[in-house]
Design an enzyme around this catalytic site. Structure first.
Site, short mmCIF file in Angstrom:
data_model
loop_
_atom_site.label_atom_id
_atom_site.label_comp_id
_atom_site.label_asym_id
_atom_site.label_seq_id
_atom_site.Cartn_x
_atom_site.Cartn_y
_atom_site.Cartn_z
N CYS A 1 6.34 35.00 48.57
CA CYS A 1 6.02 34.08 49.78
C CYS A 1 4.66 34.51 50.43
O CYS A 1 3.69 33.96 50.84
CB CYS A 1 6.94 33.71 50.44
N LYS B 1 24.67 31.40 52.08
CA LYS B 1 23.81 30.90 50.82
C LYS B 1 22.74 30.58 50.06
O LYS B 1 22.09 30.48 50.85
CB LYS B 1 24.39 29.41 50.96
N GLU C 1 0.22 25.42 47.50
CA GLU C 1 0.92 26.67 46.95
C GLU C 1 1.68 26.84 45.23
O GLU C 1 2.73 25.74 45.30
CB GLU C 1 2.33 27.14 47.80
N GLU D 1 11.60 30.92 57.66
CA GLU D 1 10.23 31.15 56.71
C GLU D 1 10.23 30.46 56.17
O GLU D 1 10.99 30.09 54.68
CB GLU D 1 11.31 32.70 56.73
P1 NAP Z 1 13.59 25.68 48.00
O1 NAP Z 1 13.07 23.93 47.79
O2 NAP Z 1 13.15 25.48 50.10
O3 NAP Z 1 14.89 26.11 48.54
C1 NAP Z 1 15.08 27.20 48.61
C2 NAP Z 1 16.73 27.37 48.88
O4 NAP Z 1 16.84 26.45 49.78
C3 NAP Z 1 17.07 26.81 47.86
O5 NAP Z 1 18.45 28.06 46.92
C4 NAP Z 1 17.92 25.66 47.72
O6 NAP Z 1 19.22 25.03 47.48
C5 NAP Z 1 17.95 26.51 49.15
N1 NAP Z 1 18.10 24.62 50.19
C6 NAP Z 1 16.64 23.80 50.94
N2 NAP Z 1 17.46 22.88 51.83
C7 NAP Z 1 18.98 22.88 52.31
C8 NAP Z 1 19.30 22.71 52.45
N3 NAP Z 1 18.88 21.45 53.17
N4 NAP Z 1 20.89 22.88 52.72
C9 NAP Z 1 21.41 24.21 51.98
N5 NAP Z 1 20.40 24.73 51.12
C10 NAP Z 1 19.27 24.30 50.97
O7 NAP Z 1 12.38 26.01 48.08
P2 NAP Z 1 12.09 27.11 46.65
O8 NAP Z 1 11.01 26.46 46.13
O9 NAP Z 1 13.36 27.34 46.08
O10 NAP Z 1 11.41 28.92 47.11
C11 NAP Z 1 10.45 29.32 47.18
C12 NAP Z 1 9.54 28.48 48.06
O11 NAP Z 1 9.96 29.76 49.38
C13 NAP Z 1 8.63 28.83 48.65
O12 NAP Z 1 7.22 28.08 49.12
C14 NAP Z 1 8.31 30.64 48.98
O13 NAP Z 1 6.96 29.92 49.62
C15 NAP Z 1 8.94 29.99 50.11
N6 NAP Z 1 9.34 31.20 50.37
C16 NAP Z 1 9.24 31.70 52.14
C17 NAP Z 1 9.45 32.97 52.58
C18 NAP Z 1 9.04 33.89 54.03
O14 NAP Z 1 9.49 34.63 54.46
N7 NAP Z 1 8.26 33.12 54.29
C19 NAP Z 1 10.36 34.18 51.64
C20 NAP Z 1 10.54 33.79 50.61
C21 NAP Z 1 10.34 31.93 50.13
P3 NAP Z 1 19.35 24.08 46.31
O15 NAP Z 1 17.76 23.68 45.29
O16 NAP Z 1 20.15 24.27 45.30
O17 NAP Z 1 19.70 22.57 47.18
#
Ligand code: NAP
Length: 548
Positions: free
Chosen positions: A319, A212, A417, A285
């Site tokens: 990230c 997804k 962050e 991650e």
């Molecule tokens: P997020 O709110 O966690 O969402 C990320 C993606 O995951 C979205 O497409 C979201 O879909 C999906 N998602 C989250 N929970 C889910 C669940 N229970 N079931 C299915 N899908 C789910 O993060 P964001 O704010 O968009 O992204 C930025 C974050 O990612 C930052 O905190 C960044 O540091 C982190 N990140 C970490 C890394 C690493 O390697 N450590 C790399 C890149 C980014 P929906 O929003 O459509 O529900």
């Protein structure tokens, strides 16, 4: 469909400066008249969208560069997710029987295809995420490197290995690795191609994947999948579904045999809890608030230039990007001067070539968060040394690279962050103070240390609570090291991608041990007590002989 731009003309802007602090000039790249460049080919979009398992309502995604519609993507229903898992399971049963060398061969061919078609990927990445082309390139290189690393290493990592048995000669233990089954891979929008490479070790290990990607950046994930099919992967093996966590989160997590998630810490916690209930594994991650340490003996000019990429790549939506810089007081002034000068030279703009150094933010909510963090900091006394304002003249989601000073713990961005082009610079007194400040965070994803002495930097690195530490680099040295684990300590994650760990976590270990000549039951000529003593003595002798 996309998209001509209505926003932004070539100009040079001064930095906004809410506090009246000294600003630096900000260069703005000229864009071709009529928009950021060629449009995404409609035929390509239609071909990619055909790879979706989705029958729900369509969502129209907008191009961050312009705010105009880019593509219409059907969303998946819970029934689509069920269908995707059923198809993936059927395909996985056959795929697991394919010799690992042949599975790896698909990834080796994928490596070549990704590099050969990279311009197509760069266009998609720029249109869906709004990033500068130079930053999109990093994604292409990452995914190609990952494919090749996995192709080369998987056969050796997955072959059954002899292990030390209970007793030498008498016991022969073999460790086998079996696929988990169907792995659910959830990827965010900031590095949609690079993070889709989580699928590759899963496939090499004999799994199928239900993936997804974030809807905003689904095209690049679909592009990679289409190339994998071209490289010989059975299409049903990599299912792509779209939808929010609210609509398809539960069916996804409740059908998977393992979950590989990249995203925020908050979402990661919820996913870990759900996986825990089902006793399936997950790797997470998550977020970061990454520190850069400039030690007293650093090459300050190099550190200042390095900080530009470390902080502002993909407009800080990375990230592993740096959001805190701790500079030894003895070189602080010199560093800040050089850093501001380099920041001032950055060219902002929407352009499908290499003429800009930083692109746009991807979502309005990201722009709002950046504005809220900077506004809160300024209201509480932070000084804006560079940037500090949105640039709607360039496009709806542009924000200038921003450097702040005098940031204090009362300000939200001190600990939270930001995930945008905003960094706070702090003077510190000595290496111990720098390490203490760097570790004063709930996160532990990435860190960067600058010093002319690699030995000194390594000593500092060993004391940092971060899953990766880059010396005289911001993030690419560690992230690009495919053979070494990458991931976060503390609230930044669980498990690692890359390296042997990144592959083996997607397998179930099975130990098969066979007993030869003598069993564990006492032979008829020895009492149980004598046999127990004999075994204890044998262990002592084996230790002396260094056989165990
Ligand atoms: P997020 O709110 O966690 O969402 C990320 C993606 O995951 C979205 O497409 C979201 O879909 C999906 N998602 C989250 N929970 C889910 C669940 N229970 N079931 C299915 N899908 C789910 O993060 P964001 O704010 O968009 O992204 C930025 C974050 O990612 C930052 O905190 C960044 O540091 C982190 N990140 C970490 C890394 C690493 O390697 N450590 C790399 C890149 C980014 P929906 O929003 O459509 O529900």
């Amino acid at each position: 469909m996309t998209a001509t731009t209505s926003a932004g003309t070539a100009e040079t802007g001064g930095t906004a400066n809410a506090t009246g602090a000294a600003g630096t000039a900000m260069a703005t790249a000229a864009r071709p008249a009529g928009g950021p460049g060629r449009r995404l080919d409609e035929g390509l979009i239609q071909r990619l969208v055909a790879g979706l398992t989705a029958s729900g309502e369509a969502t129209v995604i907008e191009a961050p560069f312009t705010g105009e519609p880019l593509a219409s993507l059907r969303q998946s229903t819970a029934a689509d997710v069920t269908e995707a898992f059923a198809a993936a399971r059927a395909a996985q049963a056959k795929w697991a029987a394919v010799p690992v060398r042949d599975r790896a061969g698909v990834l080796a061919r994928l490596h070549d295809l990704v590099l050969a078609r990279r311009d197509e990927a760069l266009d998609i990445l720029q249109w869906e995420a709004g990033k500068a082309r130079a930053h999109a390139v990093e994604e292409v290189l990452e995914v190609a490197s990952c494919a090749l690393y996995v192709a080369r290493r998987a056969p050796r990592l997955l072959v059954p290995h002899r292990r030390a048995g209970a007793f030498p000669v008498l016991t022969r233990a073999v460790e086998a690795r079996h696929p988990k089954g169907v792995v659910c891979v959830i990827t965010p929008w900031n590095y949609p191609l690079a993070l889709s490479d989580d699928v590759l070790p899963a496939l090499a290990a004999g799994n199928a994947v239900v993936h997804k990607p974030d809807t905003q950046t689904a095209l690049s994930a679909l592009w990679l999948r289409s190339l994998a099919v071209e490289a010989g992967m059975p299409p049903a093996l990599w299912q792509v579904v779209l939808g929010s966590r609210r609509t398809i989160g539960e069916p996804l997590l409740d059908s998977a045999d393992f979950v590989s998630f990249t995203g925020s810490t908050e979402a990661g916690r919820a996913i870990a809890a759900r996986a825990g209930q089902r006793l399936i594994g997950c790797s997470l991650e998550l977020g970061g608030k990454n520190p850069m340490l400039v030690l007293a003996d650093a090459d300050v000019q190099k550190a200042a230039v390095g900080a530009i990429r470390a902080c502002f790549t993909n407009a800080g939506q990375l990230c592993v990007a740096m959001e805190r810089i701790y500079v030894d007081r003895s070189v602080h002034e010199q560093f800040v001067e050089a850093f501001l000068a380099a920041t001032g030279r950055l060219r902002l703009g929407a352009s499908l070539d290499f003429s800009t150094d930083m692109g746009s933010l991807t979502f309005r909510r990201q722009l709002e968060k950046v504005e809220a963090h900077v506004g809160d900091a300024v209201a509480k006394g932070a000084r804006v040394l560079a940037g500090g304002r949105a640039r709607p003249d360039l496009g709806p989601l542009f924000y200038e690279p921003t450097v702040l000073a005098d940031v204090t713990p009362e300000m939200a961005l001190y600990r939270e962050e930001t995930f945008g082009p905003v960094v706070a610079v702090y003077p510190v007194d000595g290496d111990d103070a720098a390490v203490a400040a760097a570790n004063d965070s709930e996160y532990g994803l990435n860190a960067s240390v600058w010093s002319r002495s690699t030995a000194r930097a390594r000593a500092v690195a060993a004391r940092l609570q971060a899953g990766t530490v880059n010396i005289n680099e911001g993030y690419a040295s560690a992230y690009g090291s495919q053979g070494a684990p990458m991931g976060g300590m503390k609230a930044s994650g669980l498990g690692r991608r890359h390296g042997g760990e990144g592959l083996l976590k997607l397998t179930e270990a099975q130990t098969v041990a066979s007993q030869h000549v003598l069993g564990f039951e006492p032979p008829s000529f020895l009492t149980p007590e004598r046999y127990a003593n004999l075994l204890a003595q044998t262990l002592t002798v084996l230790k002396r002989l260094r056989i165990r």
